[in-house]
Enzyme design. Sequence first.
Site, PDB file in Angstrom:
ATOM      1  N   SER A 117      14.616   1.256 -13.066  1.00 54.06           N
ATOM      2  CA  SER A 117      14.666   0.429 -11.739  1.00 54.06           C
ATOM      3  C   SER A 117      16.038   0.439 -11.189  1.00 54.06           C
ATOM      4  CB  SER A 117      14.162  -0.875 -12.102  1.00 54.06           C
ATOM      5  OG  SER A 117      14.537  -2.039 -10.932  1.00 54.06           O
ATOM      6  N   LYS A 163       1.622  -5.685  -9.124  1.00 56.72           N
ATOM      7  CA  LYS A 163       1.788  -6.218  -7.874  1.00 56.72           C
ATOM      8  C   LYS A 163       0.659  -7.091  -7.363  1.00 56.72           C
ATOM      9  CE  LYS A 163       5.520  -3.470  -5.593  1.00 56.72           C
ATOM     10  NZ  LYS A 163       5.507  -2.590  -4.546  1.00 56.72           N
ATOM     11  N   ASP A 165       7.886  -5.600   0.899  1.00 61.71           N
ATOM     12  CA  ASP A 165       7.891  -3.953   1.137  1.00 61.71           C
ATOM     13  C   ASP A 165       7.599  -3.722   2.717  1.00 61.71           C
ATOM     14  OD1 ASP A 165       7.995  -3.142  -1.428  1.00 61.71           O
ATOM     15  OD2 ASP A 165       5.998  -3.363  -1.820  1.00 61.71           O
ATOM     16  N   GLY A 214      -1.124   7.594   2.853  1.00 57.06           N
ATOM     17  CA  GLY A 214      -1.485   6.739   1.586  1.00 57.06           C
ATOM     18  C   GLY A 214      -1.567   5.431   1.894  1.00 57.06           C
ATOM     19  N   ALA A 215      -2.560   4.864   1.158  1.00 57.62           N
ATOM     20  CA  ALA A 215      -3.166   3.327   1.247  1.00 57.62           C
ATOM     21  C   ALA A 215      -3.067   2.631  -0.005  1.00 57.62           C
ATOM     22  CB  ALA A 215      -4.700   3.401   1.931  1.00 57.62           C
ATOM     23  N   ALA A 244       1.819   0.050  -1.531  1.00 62.37           N
ATOM     24  CA  ALA A 244       3.216   0.275  -0.395  1.00 62.37           C
ATOM     25  C   ALA A 244       2.562   0.672   0.850  1.00 62.37           C
ATOM     26  CB  ALA A 244       4.110   1.256  -0.832  1.00 62.37           C
ATOM     27  N   ARG A 297      -6.256  10.044   0.503  1.00 66.26           N
ATOM     28  CA  ARG A 297      -7.009  10.912  -0.311  1.00 66.26           C
ATOM     29  C   ARG A 297      -8.497  10.243  -0.686  1.00 66.26           C
ATOM     30  NH1 ARG A 297      -4.264  12.205  -5.867  1.00 66.26           N
ATOM     31  NH2 ARG A 297      -4.972   9.767  -6.230  1.00 66.26           N
ATOM     32  N   THR A 298      -8.674   8.851  -0.928  1.00 56.98           N
ATOM     33  CA  THR A 298      -9.622   8.206  -1.295  1.00 56.98           C
ATOM     34  C   THR A 298      -9.957   7.566   0.111  1.00 56.98           C
ATOM     35  OG1 THR A 298      -9.135   8.264  -3.487  1.00 56.98           O
ATOM     36  CG2 THR A 298     -10.963   6.940  -2.615  1.00 56.98           C
ATOM     37  N   LYS A 338     -10.620   3.494   0.629  1.00 59.33           N
ATOM     38  CA  LYS A 338      -9.743   2.393   0.332  1.00 59.33           C
ATOM     39  C   LYS A 338      -9.066   2.079   1.670  1.00 59.33           C
ATOM     40  CE  LYS A 338      -8.137   3.899  -4.390  1.00 59.33           C
ATOM     41  NZ  LYS A 338      -7.220   4.470  -5.377  1.00 59.33           N
ATOM     42  N   TYR A 395      12.259   8.050  -3.086  1.00 57.80           N
ATOM     43  CA  TYR A 395      13.504   8.307  -3.042  1.00 57.80           C
ATOM     44  C   TYR A 395      14.206   8.832  -4.212  1.00 57.80           C
ATOM     45  CZ  TYR A 395      13.007   3.854  -5.781  1.00 57.80           C
ATOM     46  OH  TYR A 395      12.517   3.099  -6.811  1.00 57.80           O
TER      47      TYR A 395
HETATM   48  N1  LIG Z   1      11.062   2.973  -1.397  1.00 58.01           N
HETATM   49  C1  LIG Z   1      10.540   1.918  -1.716  1.00 58.01           C
HETATM   50  O1  LIG Z   1      10.960   0.749  -1.631  1.00 58.01           O
HETATM   51  C2  LIG Z   1       9.190   1.853  -2.632  1.00 58.01           C
HETATM   52  C3  LIG Z   1       8.585   0.801  -2.542  1.00 58.01           C
HETATM   53  C4  LIG Z   1       7.129   0.789  -3.156  1.00 58.01           C
HETATM   54  C5  LIG Z   1       6.840   2.102  -3.571  1.00 58.01           C
HETATM   55  N2  LIG Z   1       7.670   3.014  -3.511  1.00 58.01           N
HETATM   56  C6  LIG Z   1       7.049   4.428  -3.881  1.00 58.01           C
HETATM   57  O2  LIG Z   1       6.081   4.807  -3.149  1.00 58.01           O
HETATM   58  C7  LIG Z   1       4.932   5.744  -3.808  1.00 58.01           C
HETATM   59  C8  LIG Z   1       3.705   4.978  -3.672  1.00 58.01           C
HETATM   60  O3  LIG Z   1       3.874   3.620  -4.230  1.00 58.01           O
HETATM   61  P1  LIG Z   1       2.417   2.659  -4.542  1.00 58.01           P
HETATM   62  O4  LIG Z   1       3.047   1.325  -5.010  1.00 58.01           O
HETATM   63  O5  LIG Z   1       1.860   2.466  -3.225  1.00 58.01           O
HETATM   64  O6  LIG Z   1       1.514   3.237  -5.461  1.00 58.01           O
HETATM   65  P2  LIG Z   1      -0.082   3.529  -5.563  1.00 58.01           P
HETATM   66  O7  LIG Z   1      -0.650   1.928  -4.992  1.00 58.01           O
HETATM   67  O8  LIG Z   1      -0.481   4.023  -6.794  1.00 58.01           O
HETATM   68  O9  LIG Z   1      -0.762   4.156  -4.462  1.00 58.01           O
HETATM   69  C9  LIG Z   1      -0.462   5.633  -4.368  1.00 58.01           C
HETATM   70  C10 LIG Z   1      -1.210   6.131  -3.017  1.00 58.01           C
HETATM   71  O10 LIG Z   1      -0.746   7.496  -3.020  1.00 58.01           O
HETATM   72  C11 LIG Z   1      -2.011   8.361  -2.793  1.00 58.01           C
HETATM   73  N3  LIG Z   1      -1.553   9.460  -3.727  1.00 58.01           N
HETATM   74  C12 LIG Z   1      -1.400   9.571  -5.013  1.00 58.01           C
HETATM   75  N4  LIG Z   1      -1.207  10.870  -5.392  1.00 58.01           N
HETATM   76  C13 LIG Z   1      -1.571  11.613  -4.367  1.00 58.01           C
HETATM   77  C14 LIG Z   1      -1.632  13.047  -3.920  1.00 58.01           C
HETATM   78  N5  LIG Z   1      -1.425  14.055  -5.131  1.00 58.01           N
HETATM   79  N6  LIG Z   1      -2.365  13.365  -3.014  1.00 58.01           N
HETATM   80  C15 LIG Z   1      -2.397  12.658  -1.908  1.00 58.01           C
HETATM   81  N7  LIG Z   1      -2.389  11.331  -1.974  1.00 58.01           N
HETATM   82  C16 LIG Z   1      -2.011  10.720  -3.369  1.00 58.01           C
HETATM   83  C17 LIG Z   1      -3.068   7.426  -3.649  1.00 58.01           C
HETATM   84  O11 LIG Z   1      -4.211   8.026  -3.081  1.00 58.01           O
HETATM   85  P3  LIG Z   1      -5.685   7.540  -3.637  1.00 58.01           P
HETATM   86  O12 LIG Z   1      -5.775   5.979  -2.762  1.00 58.01           O
HETATM   87  O13 LIG Z   1      -6.514   8.594  -3.161  1.00 58.01           O
HETATM   88  O14 LIG Z   1      -5.462   7.320  -5.270  1.00 58.01           O
HETATM   89  C18 LIG Z   1      -2.591   6.345  -3.068  1.00 58.01           C
HETATM   90  O15 LIG Z   1      -3.063   5.956  -1.542  1.00 58.01           O
HETATM   91  C19 LIG Z   1       5.365   5.727  -5.095  1.00 58.01           C
HETATM   92  O16 LIG Z   1       5.936   7.029  -5.350  1.00 58.01           O
HETATM   93  C20 LIG Z   1       6.409   4.594  -5.245  1.00 58.01           C
HETATM   94  O17 LIG Z   1       7.951   4.692  -6.218  1.00 58.01           O
HETATM   95  C21 LIG Z   1       8.736   3.237  -2.792  1.00 58.01           C
END
Ligand SMILES: NC(=O)c1ccc[n+]([C@@H]2O[C@H](COP(=O)([O-])OP(=O)(O)OC[C@H]3O[C@@H](n4cnc5c(N)ncnc54)[C@H](OP(=O)(O)O)[C@@H]3O)[C@@H](O)[C@H]2O)c1
Length: 272
Positions: free
Chosen positions: A19, A70, A106, A129-130, A133, A152-153, A156, A216
């Site tokens: 982190s 979360k 976020d 992406g859903a 975040a 992708r799904t 959701k 990032y």
């Molecule tokens: N910069 C920042 O401040 C910040 C803050 C939060 C998160 N993040 C980053 O954002 C990313 C997502 O975080 P999250 O918390 O939202 O994760 P999460 O709740 O696990 O959601 C992941 C999302 O990405 C999709 N996904 C995963 N693998 C995929 C693939 N190969 N092809 C297409 N879609 C795919 C998932 O689709 P499905 O629904 O189909 O599984 C879902 O919509 C992570 O890399 C995290 O480190 C950055």
Amino acid sequence: MVDAKTRLYGVIGFPTRHSLSPSMHNAAFRALGINAVYLAFEVHPEELGDAIKGFRALSISGLNVTMPHKEAIIHFLDSLSEDSGEIGSVNTVVNRNGKLEGHTTDGIGARRALERVIELGERRILIIGAGGAGKAIAYELAKDNDVVVLNRTPEKVKVLERFGITGDALNRGNLGKYLKWAEVLINATPVGMNSWETPVPGEMLRKDLVVMDIVYKPLKTRLLTEAELRGCKTVDGLWMLVYQGIESFRLWTGLEPDEGLMRGAALESLSQ
Ligand SMILES: NC(=O)c1ccc[n+]([C@@H]2O[C@H](COP(=O)([O-])OP(=O)(O)OC[C@H]3O[C@@H](n4cnc5c(N)ncnc54)[C@H](OP(=O)(O)O)[C@@H]3O)[C@@H](O)[C@H]2O)c1
């Protein structure tokens, strides 16, 4: 100096070893002369309830919450902000006189990152992406803008429809269709994290698109590299991380730390 009056803050997640938040927040506490420290707590999902009990007993002042807690943390809190309640996600906890309030920063973090390069006005926004975040960002931006989320799904994204957000399946046909419509593109999937993959093929990007990646690591993902090659304005995910951190800090202390200082600390931590 750490003494008997030092307040304790931290991030809870699993894992938390990488982190960047401790570096950012400790730099801000030092710069503002606040007697507080910020630690990383690695909490196994099965121990989340016990951890929160411990935080209450020890009067910990505030927390950031990251994967995978979360949503699950909501059951252990006393109240939620309106935004957190609507999207069912908490990334910040404020201890107000023994009562634990859940918030999400976020979405506002992403908004402020985008506003570094454009005025959002009425621009049309496409989010890929859903997950936690993606939903937080979509909910925040849909307050003023038209937003489409591809996932992708596809099932959701249905929960987002009550906020006036259009949801659809992530496939090449829909990408082509909605990229023609969109003025801002946001990747909110982990695709491109520590890899040279991209959620949107470079040839589909146009010069007048503003592209933000919330990944990032690396700072310049393949998506951002290809977007820059086509002349797009871009925003990296570290800016979102910095601004969500600034908003958490503000909830805890009422003060706004310097964004350059927070980013510098995050960059240093990222390079280690
Ligand atoms: N910069 C920042 O401040 C910040 C803050 C939060 C998160 N993040 C980053 O954002 C990313 C997502 O975080 P999250 O918390 O939202 O994760 P999460 O709740 O696990 O959601 C992941 C999302 O990405 C999709 N996904 C995963 N693998 C995929 C693939 N190969 N092809 C297409 N879609 C795919 C998932 O689709 P499905 O629904 O189909 O599984 C879902 O919509 C992570 O890399 C995290 O480190 C950055």
